[in-house]
Design a protein around this motif. Structure first.
Motif, PDB file in Angstrom:
ATOM      1  N   GLN A 234      -1.183 -14.553   8.247  1.00 32.64           N
ATOM      2  CA  GLN A 234      -1.514 -13.756   7.243  1.00 32.64           C
ATOM      3  C   GLN A 234      -0.143 -12.827   7.191  1.00 32.64           C
ATOM      4  O   GLN A 234       0.153 -12.622   5.899  1.00 32.64           O
ATOM      5  CB  GLN A 234      -2.529 -12.725   7.716  1.00 32.64           C
ATOM      6  CG  GLN A 234      -3.835 -13.369   8.132  1.00 32.64           C
ATOM      7  CD  GLN A 234      -4.768 -13.365   6.957  1.00 32.64           C
ATOM      8  OE1 GLN A 234      -4.286 -13.104   5.699  1.00 32.64           O
ATOM      9  NE2 GLN A 234      -5.940 -13.705   6.987  1.00 32.64           N
TER      10      GLN A 234
ATOM     11  N   GLU B 138       4.577 -13.296  -0.186  1.00 33.23           N
ATOM     12  CA  GLU B 138       4.392 -12.411  -1.286  1.00 33.23           C
ATOM     13  C   GLU B 138       5.475 -11.476  -1.927  1.00 33.23           C
ATOM     14  O   GLU B 138       5.495 -11.385  -3.078  1.00 33.23           O
ATOM     15  CB  GLU B 138       2.976 -11.761  -1.383  1.00 33.23           C
ATOM     16  CG  GLU B 138       1.665 -12.417  -1.141  1.00 33.23           C
ATOM     17  CD  GLU B 138       1.459 -12.695  -2.469  1.00 33.23           C
ATOM     18  OE1 GLU B 138       1.273 -12.068  -3.519  1.00 33.23           O
ATOM     19  OE2 GLU B 138       1.101 -13.897  -3.018  1.00 33.23           O
TER      20      GLU B 138
ATOM     21  N   HIS C  68       2.738  -2.170   5.897  1.00 37.30           N
ATOM     22  CA  HIS C  68       2.587  -3.044   4.931  1.00 37.30           C
ATOM     23  C   HIS C  68       1.145  -2.695   4.158  1.00 37.30           C
ATOM     24  O   HIS C  68       0.924  -2.663   2.909  1.00 37.30           O
ATOM     25  CB  HIS C  68       2.262  -4.372   5.704  1.00 37.30           C
ATOM     26  CG  HIS C  68       3.410  -4.674   6.351  1.00 37.30           C
ATOM     27  ND1 HIS C  68       3.562  -5.861   7.336  1.00 37.30           N
ATOM     28  CD2 HIS C  68       4.842  -4.381   5.958  1.00 37.30           C
ATOM     29  CE1 HIS C  68       4.636  -5.998   7.595  1.00 37.30           C
ATOM     30  NE2 HIS C  68       5.592  -5.066   6.938  1.00 37.30           N
ATOM     31  N   ARG C  69       0.446  -1.798   4.957  1.00 29.64           N
ATOM     32  CA  ARG C  69      -1.004  -1.526   4.428  1.00 29.64           C
ATOM     33  C   ARG C  69      -0.738  -0.576   3.542  1.00 29.64           C
ATOM     34  O   ARG C  69      -1.302  -0.739   2.237  1.00 29.64           O
ATOM     35  CB  ARG C  69      -1.785  -0.863   5.493  1.00 29.64           C
ATOM     36  CG  ARG C  69      -3.306  -0.872   5.161  1.00 29.64           C
ATOM     37  CD  ARG C  69      -3.982  -0.133   6.353  1.00 29.64           C
ATOM     38  NE  ARG C  69      -3.969   1.227   5.961  1.00 29.64           N
ATOM     39  CZ  ARG C  69      -4.827   2.032   5.359  1.00 29.64           C
ATOM     40  NH1 ARG C  69      -5.983   1.193   5.109  1.00 29.64           N
ATOM     41  NH2 ARG C  69      -4.558   3.290   5.010  1.00 29.64           N
TER      42      ARG C  69
ATOM     43  N   LEU D 116       0.633  -2.362   0.529  1.00 22.91           N
ATOM     44  CA  LEU D 116      -0.452  -3.257   0.009  1.00 22.91           C
ATOM     45  C   LEU D 116      -1.513  -2.381  -1.066  1.00 22.91           C
ATOM     46  O   LEU D 116      -1.886  -2.887  -2.045  1.00 22.91           O
ATOM     47  CB  LEU D 116      -1.406  -3.893   1.021  1.00 22.91           C
ATOM     48  CG  LEU D 116      -0.673  -5.193   1.657  1.00 22.91           C
ATOM     49  CD1 LEU D 116      -1.745  -5.584   2.695  1.00 22.91           C
ATOM     50  CD2 LEU D 116      -0.385  -6.092   0.405  1.00 22.91           C
TER      51      LEU D 116
ATOM     52  N   ARG E  56       0.074  -1.766  -4.163  1.00 22.96           N
ATOM     53  CA  ARG E  56      -0.189  -2.880  -5.145  1.00 22.96           C
ATOM     54  C   ARG E  56      -1.399  -2.887  -5.743  1.00 22.96           C
ATOM     55  O   ARG E  56      -1.655  -3.405  -6.845  1.00 22.96           O
ATOM     56  CB  ARG E  56       0.464  -3.896  -4.273  1.00 22.96           C
ATOM     57  CG  ARG E  56       1.925  -4.185  -4.045  1.00 22.96           C
ATOM     58  CD  ARG E  56       2.135  -5.839  -3.716  1.00 22.96           C
ATOM     59  NE  ARG E  56       3.470  -5.940  -4.001  1.00 22.96           N
ATOM     60  CZ  ARG E  56       3.860  -7.097  -4.135  1.00 22.96           C
ATOM     61  NH1 ARG E  56       3.010  -8.308  -4.127  1.00 22.96           N
ATOM     62  NH2 ARG E  56       5.271  -7.321  -4.473  1.00 22.96           N
TER      63      ARG E  56
ATOM     64  N   LEU F 255      -2.301  -3.413  -9.302  1.00 21.16           N
ATOM     65  CA  LEU F 255      -3.056  -4.432 -10.052  1.00 21.16           C
ATOM     66  C   LEU F 255      -4.524  -4.122 -10.666  1.00 21.16           C
ATOM     67  O   LEU F 255      -4.470  -4.453 -11.757  1.00 21.16           O
ATOM     68  CB  LEU F 255      -3.495  -5.514  -9.021  1.00 21.16           C
ATOM     69  CG  LEU F 255      -2.432  -6.538  -8.569  1.00 21.16           C
ATOM     70  CD1 LEU F 255      -2.876  -7.351  -7.469  1.00 21.16           C
ATOM     71  CD2 LEU F 255      -2.299  -7.185  -9.970  1.00 21.16           C
TER      72      LEU F 255
END
Lengths: 257, 257
Positions: free
Chosen positions: A51, A58, A84-85, A88, A91, A95
């Motif tokens: 993951q 990505e 990272h969370r 994300l 993002r 999105l």
DNA sequence: TACAACCCTGACGTTCCGTCAGAGCAAGGG
DNA sequence: CCCTTGCTCTGACGGAACGTCAGGGTTGTA
């Protein structure tokens, strides 16, 4: 303890078996154990690592970079994961906004087939906006060139406007998608360059005028500060632009079927 | 009419000169004209086309697809947008899943950190690994024996763990040193036997439990053929084994040396 | 006229896999 | 026990989209 075969893991993670083989070969993700028949078996920790790998992929990291990141000495998984969370989350939000926008756009495109007044011609760039740009350009560079450009612009055909609007929209959309990315990033650079190439196109400016632009945005250190500022207000700006786009976008610029 | 050299166009668009060469070679973007010296020159329309190319490239289209799109009879923007939307949706879903996984993982990692000291006990083999082995052993042989062994293992002192680890290390090192030596060689045989004796030692298993594995490798004639076949891959196998060994060494991880 | 700064054309290297081919395991059914 | 079906393995080649030389012209400027 759960164990996955190659295919199982591949399906879970949404990659190909070949990819897992590859990752094994380059030492990026090795099976936790092997059969007598050398069948690969992966455990939970491998799933997690995969993951993480996919996450960095990505973000356009190369596989060797990813390896260095994950296996580096100072890699605290919790810390990294939390960072990272956050990324994300941003993002995901972006999105989501994009999706809504696109839905709106599609509805508009499907609904309002043909309905385009002269005013709407200015679409992505309102008259005032165009004037604002012109103003700034006038201040910054050669006033005569700008006036000239504006004169040219007024003669543009509907088709040209459509094309130009569409392009601005594209550029803005992509810039929006890159929100938060460092300015130095190649993609941002490319997009900003395109943005100004767009302006260049828009004003049909001469090369020497463009040199100033190019330098400002691509080479000049002032670019950094400018873009920082620009970026801060970018969200609002984009939302406005997008709304304008949705409200003003006329039916399909066509080609093919 | 404004003309750009390769480098100029490359800088404007934010791509490399090589990329322009490439696009020329595959017929995606050809210079509008060439010098006597075969220098490339691009005009405004090439700049526009390049920008369109880059737009589609951002959306992950292949160059041949882009060529088909741009040179095809035409394409429907609604259709394109809908496709794009699907892509984004998938991406959003994956992001969502990733977020959930990451949250879970963070919680898990934070929880486990406290129990680290317990895990240190397991030395060369992580808890999971040990449990995995145990699980397999349980499936394959006598559950009671395995449980017994695990109970014993948990009472081992750090000293014993160190000794055991050292032995595995030693075995692997020597095996590595013998890389390329024929399997029939007495030394290899001895080491392989020791390797499995090590596992045996680890679980404090009884001989009959070891039968399934040990015989296959050391006594059974099938082993010969099998090992012959995989001898070529022995290097990889050993490297993997060694890596596994390193990866699972907790606290004071020694990764690579 | 010298020299840096461009430009050219092969041609091989690289990354990240896709895609066979030729073979070995695993498990259920007949 | 064999057969079939569905995995799995290891090479090995392929390909997309360039990166990166090498070896050699061209151009603008000092």
């Amino acid at each position: 303890m759960k164990e996955y075969t190659v295919q199982q893991l591949a399906k879970i993670a949404g990659v190909s078996v070949r990819t897992l083989h590859h990752y094994g070969h380059i030492g990026l993700l090795k099976p936790s154990s092997r059969n007598v028949a050398r069948y690969r078996f992966y455990g939970e920790s491998e799933l997690l690592r995969l993951q993480q790998i996919l996450f960095f992929k990505e973000l356009d990291f190369g596989l060797d970079d990813i390896a260095r990141i994950l296996d580096g000495p100072g890699f605290d998984p919790v810390e990294a994961l939390e960072a990272h969370r956050e990324q994300l989350k941003k993002r995901a939000e972006r999105l989501d906004a994009l999706l809504k926008t696109i839905d709106k756009t599609i509805r508009k495109l499907k609904g309002e087939k043909i309905k385009m007044s002269d005013e709407e011609l200015y679409g992505g760039l309102s008259k005032e906006q165009a004037n604002a740009y012109a103003e700034e350009a006038r201040r910054r560079w050669d006033p005569k060139l700008v006036d000239n450009a504006n004169a040219n612009v007024k003669k543009w055909s509907k088709e040209k406007w459509k094309a130009v609007n569409a392009e601005l929209d594209e550029i803005l959309r992509q810039l929006a998608a890159l929100m938060g990315t460092p300015v130095e990033d190649r993609k941002v650079q490319a997009l900003v360059t395109r943005h100004y190439a767009y302006l260049n196109n828009f004003y049909e400016v001469k090369p020497n005028m463009y040199r100033g632009l190019g330098k400002l945005y691509v080479e000049d250190p002032r670019f950094r500060a400018y873009f920082e500022k620009y970026r801060a207000g970018l969200a609002d700006y984009l939302n406005e632009a997008i709304d304008r786009y949705c409200d003003n976008t006329p039916a399909g610029k066509k080609r093919r079927g």
